[in-house]
Scaffold this active site. Structure first.
Site, PDB file in Angstrom:
ATOM      1  N   LYS A  89      -4.114   0.750 -18.370  1.00 26.08           N
ATOM      2  CA  LYS A  89      -4.064   1.757 -17.317  1.00 26.08           C
ATOM      3  C   LYS A  89      -3.946   1.013 -15.984  1.00 26.08           C
ATOM      4  O   LYS A  89      -3.546  -0.147 -15.956  1.00 26.08           O
ATOM      5  CB  LYS A  89      -5.310   2.626 -17.357  1.00 26.08           C
ATOM      6  CG  LYS A  89      -5.436   3.467 -18.634  1.00 26.08           C
ATOM      7  CD  LYS A  89      -6.735   4.240 -18.610  1.00 26.08           C
ATOM      8  CE  LYS A  89      -6.857   5.150 -19.837  1.00 26.08           C
ATOM      9  NZ  LYS A  89      -8.187   5.827 -19.834  1.00 26.08           N
ATOM     10  N   GLY A  90      -4.282   1.639 -14.883  1.00 27.70           N
ATOM     11  CA  GLY A  90      -4.113   0.974 -13.593  1.00 27.70           C
ATOM     12  C   GLY A  90      -5.423   0.799 -12.872  1.00 27.70           C
ATOM     13  O   GLY A  90      -6.391   1.525 -13.092  1.00 27.70           O
ATOM     14  N   GLU A 108      -5.568   1.599  -7.311  1.00 27.53           N
ATOM     15  CA  GLU A 108      -5.907   2.626  -6.331  1.00 27.53           C
ATOM     16  C   GLU A 108      -7.250   3.299  -6.574  1.00 27.53           C
ATOM     17  O   GLU A 108      -7.850   3.848  -5.657  1.00 27.53           O
ATOM     18  CB  GLU A 108      -4.780   3.674  -6.296  1.00 27.53           C
ATOM     19  CG  GLU A 108      -3.482   3.046  -5.813  1.00 27.53           C
ATOM     20  CD  GLU A 108      -2.241   3.889  -6.068  1.00 27.53           C
ATOM     21  OE1 GLU A 108      -1.865   4.634  -5.159  1.00 27.53           O
ATOM     22  OE2 GLU A 108      -1.647   3.785  -7.147  1.00 27.53           O
ATOM     23  N   LYS A 111     -10.565 -11.312 -13.391  1.00 28.13           N
ATOM     24  CA  LYS A 111     -10.782 -11.755 -12.010  1.00 28.13           C
ATOM     25  C   LYS A 111      -9.899 -10.951 -11.047  1.00 28.13           C
ATOM     26  O   LYS A 111     -10.369 -10.427 -10.032  1.00 28.13           O
ATOM     27  CB  LYS A 111     -10.450 -13.245 -11.881  1.00 28.13           C
ATOM     28  CG  LYS A 111     -10.660 -13.792 -10.479  1.00 28.13           C
ATOM     29  CD  LYS A 111     -10.087 -15.185 -10.298  1.00 28.13           C
ATOM     30  CE  LYS A 111     -10.922 -16.238 -11.003  1.00 28.13           C
ATOM     31  NZ  LYS A 111     -10.402 -17.600 -10.785  1.00 28.13           N
ATOM     32  N   PHE A 163       0.818  -1.227   0.000  1.00 26.49           N
ATOM     33  CA  PHE A 163       0.000   0.000   0.000  1.00 26.49           C
ATOM     34  C   PHE A 163       0.843   1.264   0.000  1.00 26.49           C
ATOM     35  O   PHE A 163       0.381   2.316   0.446  1.00 26.49           O
ATOM     36  CB  PHE A 163      -0.968  -0.009   1.185  1.00 26.49           C
ATOM     37  CG  PHE A 163      -1.743  -1.284   1.317  1.00 26.49           C
ATOM     38  CD1 PHE A 163      -2.535  -1.735   0.271  1.00 26.49           C
ATOM     39  CD2 PHE A 163      -1.667  -2.052   2.466  1.00 26.49           C
ATOM     40  CE1 PHE A 163      -3.243  -2.932   0.365  1.00 26.49           C
ATOM     41  CE2 PHE A 163      -2.370  -3.248   2.574  1.00 26.49           C
ATOM     42  CZ  PHE A 163      -3.157  -3.680   1.525  1.00 26.49           C
TER      43      PHE A 163
END
Lengths: 749, 284
Positions: free
Chosen positions: A709-710, A713, A641, A246
């Site tokens: 992309k991500g 977060e 998943k 994190f």
């Protein structure tokens, strides 16, 4: 077509298979080796002594008593601490934070190390640490957002947010027909990864091997090398598994440095693992914020100004100011935009990046303020956001590399059943008399890239080997990255070996910024492509190959064979090509990063929309989130998943942020009163119900060659505000701080 | 440190006898409160684990009442075949920590730990529980309200073991209920809770035993309210739950909730518990 990824010329979402995590069996059977599972011969156990004051000096430690305890081998205090080559109070490189490594007897926050005890057993070290029985000269700590005068941080890198202004702010305020001016607060939060920080350090001459959970495996070699005066190549980091990070495991902390120093001092391997309560101090946290938001709209409900100012706590000895106000950049088409930051120095540890740094608290405040503005204007909150939909990046005017946010709104709203929501609060109840509220928020997170390298090898037996020093923090990097690599090599998953998690491999960049799959995956894909290119050269240049003369561009790799693109019947296996060429392995290398030109050309973000339903007990005020629907567009989805799990995890963190998480400081002593998981609440399973994730199709031709992309977060953003807004909608009480707790709703009853 | 696991009561009592001050012996069962309370400190005393003592575990009918053995776990309570008056105790049993805690932690341990927030105490007070204390000096019984004397204080002498709790005879129609207020759904320390046992006659309350926990140093029976509730039907009962009748409470503000909220919430929690019982919705 590959059976790993659907490698169409341009990739849509959900193009890969939902493979189960490759590390799953190892983890559930206990064979996965985490850092502290290593027990080299001759191991010494280290326990650090945490300060029980937040400000002052240590005046006495009973070293004799500790040393007299059976099994205690050494006690390290500022008196005898061997020198470090690098100053812990310096900031020599990116992501360097100042830390406490017994450089003196000053206490700068509660739980900082004030001594380290080494013993033959963990129990003896623990008892030795207790026997030190420290005495202090304590001073009154400075606590909270009003603990000292605010300062304006220098602008620069991570944690040094400046002021960003687009357009004429004063004119924007002046042009508004209606406005709001609201202030939201968020508390200090601590990451608390399941696996606490740990290290097992072994020296061999001037080389050190570190078993340590790391989100930046190769980069941290240089950092550790700096503090110990050895070149980066003399540091070996092994980090095959992390129990969460994190953000905290990209940063070096004092206790780890002390353990490594102790190993050099004693000539024996040393292990240190933080206890849960020690996680509330030296390993970073999210600072508290106080955010003032002023929004103005014209008579057509278009935003004339979005003016976001944030004050955040940082430590007295280093500066990390949560970049909360930056959440207002990049999202809504306001006529004028300002994001401004200030810090306040308190006697706590230095904050650092915590999942969605800046965006998490910033989005929480922004999305609630948007809701307040919409209600004041008398329009639906979703309609208000669509009214101010940005077709290009606000302020800069840059085109988005892709932006399927409208689809996110539409699909999320449809799935949730948003239509028909009453505008006014306290209009809905369920069959049990619970107050029901619906709220929504927009999710936004930047899609950056770091730099990574990778290596791919095709072996004579037709199998492949791929290498990059990626970090699997539980997010599934071992699996998603292997899927990309397998696809680039045209091999099924079971015929590739993926080496990862150690620093002797090519640099995979940082597992952070929601950029790991894009960055490390991009490098792996480039390496695989390079290996296939070299293999194709062998085949097409060999008169004995059925592919002779087919030309590099005319060959594709599929299931362990090269095929002529224009004639599928012309093909040859990798093994045959390599064997006939003499049996030497075929190696490819690749790298990935984003050029400055690419960054300048497009604004790149993942987007999403989150819809929340809460039920509030009208008498006891207990709050339960009963439904949470998130629709996210994040470019190409490698493994649906794992992606949905990441997004769900982010949304659950959002529940936690909205309703539970808060470090409570004792204002007199500066100690955290709830420094354990009994008192520092996160949601339990029973608190999470009706959670749904939708991944929205999005092609991105610009963000990177793979269109990724991500998703790491973004799930937190949007969610916190959606829940806060739903609580208001249920009760009519607007709570302007997080977490929202039972007593906060009393006043509105 | 030594860890004793006697299998007979005599052996257990012998281990405690005459060792009260010199070398303290800590009596544990599940240890779910004792171990976390130790913190970092190395323990050099003697631990006496009573869970293997014959006859210490289980719930049984004794005469006209019930006996809960001193090593009976919360899971044992949940799985025991008990009359509806125990429904409140069973509902509380589900809320003590997690399932793992309920499998190890005991009813007797819960009262010996004497936390103001102990979930087991309000239902037990509403059942008029008595505590059996045994030592080599003999056996004595205290009512639970006399056993718990303050925050983490009990009347247990250093050489005594809580060998059982007794629940006296219950009226045929007695029904129990329990309400807990917490900041999340599970695994949470109570902000406040209510345990109650009612007997009903023709839809009206014949007898009421109402206990509030976590709103005073020791959970308290609400005597004024209990008297006022006699003869009331549900609607009347709800009206008679007033702050004035709860004046014995002294809620504090702490990390889990404010005194103000506790004061208001217990009124509603009592009403819910009464409703739960009178509408037959409390199912242990």
């Amino acid at each position: 077509m590959s059976d790993i990824l659907a490698l169409a010329p341009r990739f849509g979402s959900n193009s890969g298979q939902s493979l189960t995590r490759r590390d799953g069996v190892a983890k559930v059977t206990g064979t996965a080796t985490f850092a502290a599972d290593n027990h080299p011969d001759g191991l010494l156990y280290a326990v650090y002594v945490p300060a029980t004051i937040a400000r002052g000096t240590v005046t006495h430690l009973d070293v004799a008593a500790a040393k007299a305890h059976p099994g205690v081998v050494e006690v390290i205090t500022p008196e005898n601490r061997p020198p470090l080559a690098g100053d812990p109070d310096s900031k020599p490189f990116m992501f360097a934070f100042r830390f406490e490594a017994l450089q003196n007897n000053t206490v700068r926050y509660a739980n900082q190390p004030i001594a380290l005890v080494l013993a033959e057993t963990f129990e003896a070290a623990t008892e030795g640490a207790r026997l030190l029985n420290p005495l202090y000269d304590a001073q009154q700590p400075r606590m909270g957002l009003d603990g000292d005068a605010p300062f304006t941080p220098e602008s620069g890198g991570l944690g040094l947010p400046g002021t960003t202004v687009h357009g004429d702010i004063d004119a924007g305020h002046a042009a508004s027909a209606q406005d709001i001016d609201v202030t939201y607060e968020t508390p200090e939060q601590y990451h608390n990864a399941m696996e606490t920080h740990a290290v097992v350090a072994q020296w061999n001459g001037d080389h050190v091997t570190l078993d340590i959970p790391s989100q930046a495996i190769v980069m941290q070699r240089g950092a550790f090398g700096y503090y110990f005066g050895i070149p980066p190549e003399n540091v070996t980091i092994r980090s095959p598994y992390l129990g969460g990070g994190f953000g905290s495991k990209a940063i070096i902390n004092g206790p780890q440095i002390l353990a490594i120093l102790a190993a050099r001092m004693t000539g024996r391997p040393v292990k240190l693992m933080l206890s849960r309560d020690q996680m509330f101090g030296p390993s970073g946290h999210r600072g508290a914020t106080r955010q003032r938001l002023r929004i103005g709209i014209d008579t057509d409900h278009r935003m004339t100004v979005l003016d976001h100012n944030s004050l955040a706590t940082t430590s007295t000895f280093d500066t990390f100011v949560e970049s909360a106000a930056n959440a207002s950049q990049g999202l809504y088409a306001a006529g004028a935009l300002r994001s401004a930051h200030q810090g306040v120095r308190i006697d706590a540890g230095t904050p650092g990046p915590v999942r969605a740094p800046g965006e998490a608290p910033g989005s929480a405040a922004l999305e609630c303020a948007m809701d307040e503005m919409a209600y004041k204007a008398g329009i639906d909150p979703l309609e208000f956001r669509l009214k101010n939909y940005a077709e290009t990046e606000p302020g800069t005017g840059k085109p988005y590399s892709s932006k399927a946010l409208r689809d996110c709104y539409a699909q999320g709203a449809a799935r949730f059943g948003w239509a028909g929501r009453p505008l006014a609060p306290r209009q809905m109840t369920d069959e049990n008399g619970m107050l029901v509220g619906w709220g929504m928020g927009t999710a936004l997170f930047a899609a950056p890239m770091f730099a990574a390298q990778a290596r791919a090898v095709l072996r004579p037996d037709g199998t492949g080997l791929v290498e990059t020093a990626a970090s699997d923090m539980g997010q599934g990097a071992w699996t998603a990255l292997a899927q990309i690599a397998a696809d680039s090599l045209g091999l099924p998953m079971d015929r590739i070996e993926f080496r990862s998690g150690t620093s002797d491999l090519p640099d995979a960049g940082i597992a952070g910024g929601s950029a790991h799959t894009a960055t490390a995956g991009g490098a792996l894909h480039a390496a695989g492509t390079d290996a296939i290119r070299r293999l194709a050269e062998l085949a097409t240049g060999d008169p004995d190959s059925p592919l002779y003369g087919a030309g590099n561009a005319g060959v594709i790799a599929r299931d362990g064979r090269l095929h002529a693109r224009d004639d599928d019947t012309r093909s040859e296996s990798f093994a045959d090509i390599i064997t006939r060429a003499g049996g030497a392995e075929v190696e490819g290398k690749g790298s990935a990063s984003r050029t400055a030109e690419a960054s300048a050309a497009h604004a790149m973000y993942s987007h999403g929309a989150v819809f929340a339903e809460v039920k509030v007990d009208p008498d006891l005020f207990q709050i339960r989130v009963t439904r949470l629907v998130g629709a996210f567009a994040a470019g190409r989805i490698i493994n649906p998943k794992l992606t949905e799990s990441q997004l769900m995890g982010g949304m659950i963190w959002g529940i936690s942020f909205a309703l539970h998480e808060e470090a409570r400081f004792d204002q007199r002593t500066g100690r955290i009163m709830n420094a354990d998981l009994a008192g520092y609440h996160i949601p339990v399973n029973a608190d999470v119900s009706g959670l749904e994730v939708i991944t929205v199709h999005e092609d991105d031709p610009h963000v990177n060659p793979l269109g990724i992309k991500g998703v790491g977060e973004i799930g937190i953003t949007g969610t916190v505000g959606a829940i806060g807004n739903a609580i208001w909608h249920a009760t009519g009480t607007r709570v302007r701080h997080f977490p929202i707790r039972i007593p906060d709703l009393l006043t509105g009853a | 440190m030594s860890y004793l696991t006697p299998t007979t009561l005599d052996a257990a009592l012998g281990a405690l006898s005459g060792r009260d001050t010199e070398a303290p012996v800590s009596v544990i069962a599940g240890g779910t409160d004792w171990f976390p309370a130790q913190g970092e400190r190395a323990y050099n005393g003697t631990l006496l684990d009573v869970t293997r003592v014959e006859g210490m575990r289980g719930v049984s009918a004794v005469g006209t009442g019930w006996r809960i053995g001193g090593a009976t776990t919360w899971s044992d309570i949940l799985h025991a075949d008990l009359p509806p008056a125990f429904d409140g105790l069973k509902l509380a049993a589900r809320e003590v920590g997690s399932v793992q805690i309920q499998n190890a932690g005991t009813v007797a341990g819960n009262i010996c730990n004497a936390s103001p927030a102990a979930d087991g105490v309000p239902p037990l007070l509403s059942l008029d529980a008595e505590v059996e204390l045994t030592s080599t000096r003999g056996v004595r019984r205290l009512v639970l309200a006399e056993f718990i004397t303050g925050v983490r204080k009990t009347a247990r002498a250093a050489d005594e073991i809580v060998t059982a709790l007794y629940i006296p005879a219950l009226s045929a129609g007695a029904r129990g209920g329990f309400t807990k207020i917490g900041g999340r759904k599970y695994l949470v320390i109570s902000v406040a809770m209510v345990g109650a046992v009612l007997t009903l006659s023709g839809g009206r309350i014949a007898t009421a035993r109402i206990t509030v926990g976590s709103a005073s140093p020791v959970a308290l029976r609400m005597g004024d309210l209990e008297n006022a509730l006699v003869g009331a039907d549900l609607a009347e009962a709800l009206e008679r739950v007033t702050p004035e009748r709860l004046a014995a409470l002294s809620p504090i503000s702490d990390i889990r909730g404010s005194a103000e909220f506790r004061g208001e919430a217990v009124v509603e929690a009592i009403r819910r518990t009464l409703t739960q019982i009178m509408k037959g919705q409390a199912h242990g």
